[in-house]
Scaffold this motif. Structure first.
Motif, PDB file in Angstrom:
ATOM      1  N   LEU A 117       0.833  -1.203   0.000  1.00 30.05           N
ATOM      2  CA  LEU A 117       0.000   0.000   0.000  1.00 30.05           C
ATOM      3  C   LEU A 117       0.872   1.259   0.000  1.00 30.05           C
ATOM      4  CD1 LEU A 117      -2.738   1.426   0.194  1.00 30.05           C
ATOM      5  CD2 LEU A 117      -2.633   1.123   2.690  1.00 30.05           C
ATOM      6  N   ALA A 118       1.919   1.251   0.820  1.00 30.16           N
ATOM      7  CA  ALA A 118       2.829   2.397   0.853  1.00 30.16           C
ATOM      8  C   ALA A 118       3.515   2.591  -0.492  1.00 30.16           C
ATOM      9  CB  ALA A 118       3.859   2.210   1.960  1.00 30.16           C
ATOM     10  N   GLY A 119       3.920   1.480  -1.127  1.00 29.33           N
ATOM     11  CA  GLY A 119       4.564   1.585  -2.432  1.00 29.33           C
ATOM     12  C   GLY A 119       3.638   2.157  -3.492  1.00 29.33           C
ATOM     13  N   ILE A 120       2.390   1.691  -3.518  1.00 31.62           N
ATOM     14  CA  ILE A 120       1.428   2.191  -4.511  1.00 31.62           C
ATOM     15  C   ILE A 120       1.134   3.668  -4.292  1.00 31.62           C
ATOM     16  CG2 ILE A 120      -0.960   1.957  -5.321  1.00 31.62           C
ATOM     17  CD1 ILE A 120      -0.738  -1.041  -4.684  1.00 31.62           C
ATOM     18  N   LEU A 121       0.995   4.081  -3.030  1.00 34.63           N
ATOM     19  CA  LEU A 121       0.691   5.486  -2.739  1.00 34.63           C
ATOM     20  C   LEU A 121       1.848   6.412  -3.094  1.00 34.63           C
ATOM     21  CD1 LEU A 121      -1.136   5.140   0.706  1.00 34.63           C
ATOM     22  CD2 LEU A 121      -2.156   5.727  -1.496  1.00 34.63           C
ATOM     23  N   ASN A 122       3.061   5.867  -3.164  1.00 35.08           N
ATOM     24  CA  ASN A 122       4.226   6.709  -3.445  1.00 35.08           C
ATOM     25  C   ASN A 122       4.680   6.647  -4.900  1.00 35.08           C
ATOM     26  OD1 ASN A 122       5.464   7.978  -0.829  1.00 35.08           O
ATOM     27  ND2 ASN A 122       4.788   5.944  -0.226  1.00 35.08           N
ATOM     28  N   VAL A 123       3.890   6.003  -5.768  1.00 33.43           N
ATOM     29  CA  VAL A 123       4.212   6.036  -7.192  1.00 33.43           C
ATOM     30  C   VAL A 123       4.028   7.468  -7.705  1.00 33.43           C
ATOM     31  CG1 VAL A 123       3.564   5.204  -9.479  1.00 33.43           C
ATOM     32  CG2 VAL A 123       3.577   3.624  -7.540  1.00 33.43           C
ATOM     33  N   ASN A 124       4.958   7.963  -8.457  1.00 33.83           N
ATOM     34  CA  ASN A 124       4.912   9.329  -8.975  1.00 33.83           C
ATOM     35  C   ASN A 124       3.696   9.506  -9.893  1.00 33.83           C
ATOM     36  OD1 ASN A 124       5.375  11.868  -9.991  1.00 33.83           O
ATOM     37  ND2 ASN A 124       7.511  11.481 -10.564  1.00 33.83           N
ATOM     38  N   PRO A 125       2.763  10.407  -9.561  1.00 32.61           N
ATOM     39  CA  PRO A 125       1.577  10.611 -10.415  1.00 32.61           C
ATOM     40  C   PRO A 125       1.926  11.008 -11.844  1.00 32.61           C
ATOM     41  CG  PRO A 125       1.312  11.705  -8.291  1.00 32.61           C
ATOM     42  CD  PRO A 125       2.737  11.273  -8.378  1.00 32.61           C
ATOM     43  N   GLU A 126       3.095  11.629 -12.028  1.00 36.68           N
ATOM     44  CA  GLU A 126       3.476  12.023 -13.376  1.00 36.68           C
ATOM     45  C   GLU A 126       3.671  10.823 -14.296  1.00 36.68           C
ATOM     46  OE1 GLU A 126       6.924  14.448 -13.036  1.00 36.68           O
ATOM     47  OE2 GLU A 126       5.891  16.110 -12.019  1.00 36.68           O
ATOM     48  N   LEU A 127       3.990   9.657 -13.706  1.00 36.97           N
ATOM     49  CA  LEU A 127       4.139   8.460 -14.527  1.00 36.97           C
ATOM     50  C   LEU A 127       2.805   8.065 -15.146  1.00 36.97           C
ATOM     51  CD1 LEU A 127       6.499   6.292 -12.267  1.00 36.97           C
ATOM     52  CD2 LEU A 127       7.100   7.592 -14.315  1.00 36.97           C
ATOM     53  N   TYR A 128       1.724   8.201 -14.388  1.00 35.81           N
ATOM     54  CA  TYR A 128       0.402   7.878 -14.929  1.00 35.81           C
ATOM     55  C   TYR A 128       0.020   8.861 -16.040  1.00 35.81           C
ATOM     56  CZ  TYR A 128      -0.072   4.837 -10.865  1.00 35.81           C
ATOM     57  OH  TYR A 128       0.121   3.853  -9.925  1.00 35.81           O
ATOM     58  N   GLU A 129       0.341  10.133 -15.858  1.00 36.87           N
ATOM     59  CA  GLU A 129       0.045  11.128 -16.895  1.00 36.87           C
ATOM     60  C   GLU A 129       0.846  10.834 -18.159  1.00 36.87           C
ATOM     61  OE1 GLU A 129       0.804  14.947 -15.261  1.00 36.87           O
ATOM     62  OE2 GLU A 129      -0.632  14.728 -13.601  1.00 36.87           O
ATOM     63  N   ALA A 130       2.119  10.490 -17.977  1.00 34.11           N
ATOM     64  CA  ALA A 130       2.947  10.150 -19.135  1.00 34.11           C
ATOM     65  C   ALA A 130       2.429   8.885 -19.815  1.00 34.11           C
ATOM     66  CB  ALA A 130       4.400   9.964 -18.703  1.00 34.11           C
ATOM     67  N   GLY A 131       1.952   7.927 -19.019  1.00 36.09           N
ATOM     68  CA  GLY A 131       1.405   6.702 -19.588  1.00 36.09           C
ATOM     69  C   GLY A 131       0.169   6.949 -20.424  1.00 36.09           C
ATOM     70  N   ARG A 132      -0.698   7.840 -19.953  1.00 41.76           N
ATOM     71  CA  ARG A 132      -1.903   8.156 -20.739  1.00 41.76           C
ATOM     72  C   ARG A 132      -1.541   8.839 -22.054  1.00 41.76           C
ATOM     73  NH1 ARG A 132      -4.179   8.662 -15.478  1.00 41.76           N
ATOM     74  NH2 ARG A 132      -3.426  10.816 -15.235  1.00 41.76           N
ATOM     75  N   LEU A 133      -0.495   9.652 -22.027  1.00 44.88           N
ATOM     76  CA  LEU A 133      -0.044  10.284 -23.269  1.00 44.88           C
ATOM     77  C   LEU A 133       0.545   9.257 -24.229  1.00 44.88           C
ATOM     78  CD1 LEU A 133       1.643  13.532 -21.884  1.00 44.88           C
ATOM     79  CD2 LEU A 133      -0.574  13.335 -23.038  1.00 44.88           C
ATOM     80  N   ASP A 134       1.116   8.167 -23.673  1.00 40.26           N
ATOM     81  CA  ASP A 134       1.724   7.130 -24.505  1.00 40.26           C
ATOM     82  C   ASP A 134       0.726   6.079 -24.977  1.00 40.26           C
ATOM     83  OD1 ASP A 134       4.191   8.287 -24.379  1.00 40.26           O
ATOM     84  OD2 ASP A 134       4.871   7.099 -22.650  1.00 40.26           O
ATOM     85  N   GLY A 135      -0.532   6.213 -24.579  1.00 41.92           N
ATOM     86  CA  GLY A 135      -1.537   5.291 -25.111  1.00 41.92           C
ATOM     87  C   GLY A 135      -2.198   4.385 -24.100  1.00 41.92           C
TER      88      GLY A 135
END
Length: 314
Positions: free
Chosen positions: A196-214
């Motif tokens: 849970l701690a690991g998931i909460l500390n994932v950089n939100p910018e990675l999700y934004e970059a992922g959405r831009l990548d498809g």
């Protein structure tokens, strides 16, 4: 040009002592951990390996017998081969892997909740892992009671789903299932908190970059971003799941109230070790069983490192 003279053994020893003295402050800082590690982990493991090659009954001095304990384990211990080993592998596979998957899924579901609800759901999931075997038996024994007044039997009888009470914890057919259910209920421990701690500390910018990548779905986010970003926490959770599955295997005795369990349906390697070590006082053979169990845990942890360990360059 003359070749440099090789250090003599005395010179090498002197150089090693000088090097240790040079970094004495550093060694002083790690000394408490090293002392505890040697006294409480290394020495017991080495002693267990040594005793596994002896006959020892806690009264006479240990007598060296070579590989006899391991030979008897494979050729004469029918209860181990027929019940303890298959039950342990089945239980560990279901509870270890099932509890691990449930811990990750629940951690991910809690992580996407608003912060005001997150702590209460986390507390609700984590609290059962704090219960001891005695507390667990007090909670689950009335629920899984084999008579008509047991909560589960009473509920199923009222719904006409069964015609007579089921012996959930005192029959060979249902004991293992009950053990698995109770163990999964208790499996959301420290490994769950780590994920849970690991998931909460994932950089939100990675999700934004992922959405831009498809990336278009939550499942793709989990597979391509969340899992790779939380590999250290997932490795920790895998190791803790293995250890917890081994430690909680005596739940069969706590639920059924019988030693051994009915027709050895819940008999595990740890129960077998307790039988030989604490009841029969065949401590040499019990330590040989412990060494085998330690070997199984070691290879299970190596598999966890293979799956979730950080590779070079990651």
């Amino acid at each position: 040009m003359l070749a440099p003279a090789k250090l003599q053994p005395d010179n090498k020893l002197l150089a090693a002592v000088q090097s240790i003295w040079k970094y004495r402050i550093s060694y002083l800082f790690i000394a408490p951990f090293m002392i505890c590690f040697i006294v409480f982990i290394l020495l017991p493991v080495v002693s267990a390996v040594a005793l596994s090659f002896t006959y020892y009954n806690a009264i006479e001095a240990p007598r060296f017998i070579g590989w006899n304990n391991f030979r008897d384990m494979l050729s004469q211990d029918l209860i181990l081969i027929k019940y303890a080993l298959p039950n342990t592998l089945t239980f560990a596979l279901i509870v270890g892997s099932g509890g691990y998957v449930c811990a990750f899924v629940l951690a991910w579901m809690i992580a996407i909740l608003p912060g005001v609800y997150r702590k209460w759901f986390t507390l609700a999931m984590y609290t059962p892992s704090l219960a001891s075997l005695v507390a667990m038996s007090i909670i689950w024994t009335p629920l899984l009671s084999s008579d008509r007044i047991g909560y589960l039997n009473s509920f199923l009888l009222k719904l006409s789903l069964i015609s007579e009470p089921i012996a959930w914890v005192t029959s060979k057919e249902h004991l293992m299932t009950s053990m698995v259910v109770v163990s999964l209920w208790k499996s959301m421990g420290i490994g769950f908190l780590g994920m849970l701690a690991g998931i909460l500390n994932v950089n939100p910018e990675l999700y934004e970059a992922g959405r831009l990548d498809g990336i278009r779905s939550r499942l793709e986010e989990v597979w391509y971003i969340t899992i790779p970003s939380t590999k250290p926490q997932m490795l920790f959770g895998a190791v803790m799941a293995i250890v917890s599955a081994i430690q909680i295997s005596s739940i069969g005795t706590a639920l059924s109230g019988m030693t051994p369990t009915p027709e050895y349906a819940g008999h595990m390697i740890t129960s077998h070790i307790d039988d030989y070590g604490l009841t029969r006082f065949e401590l040499g053979y019990a330590t040989a069983l412990t060494v085998c169990l330690l070997t199984i845990v070691y290879f299970a942890q190596k598999l966890s490192w293979k799956l979730f360990g950080t590779k070079e360059g990651e």
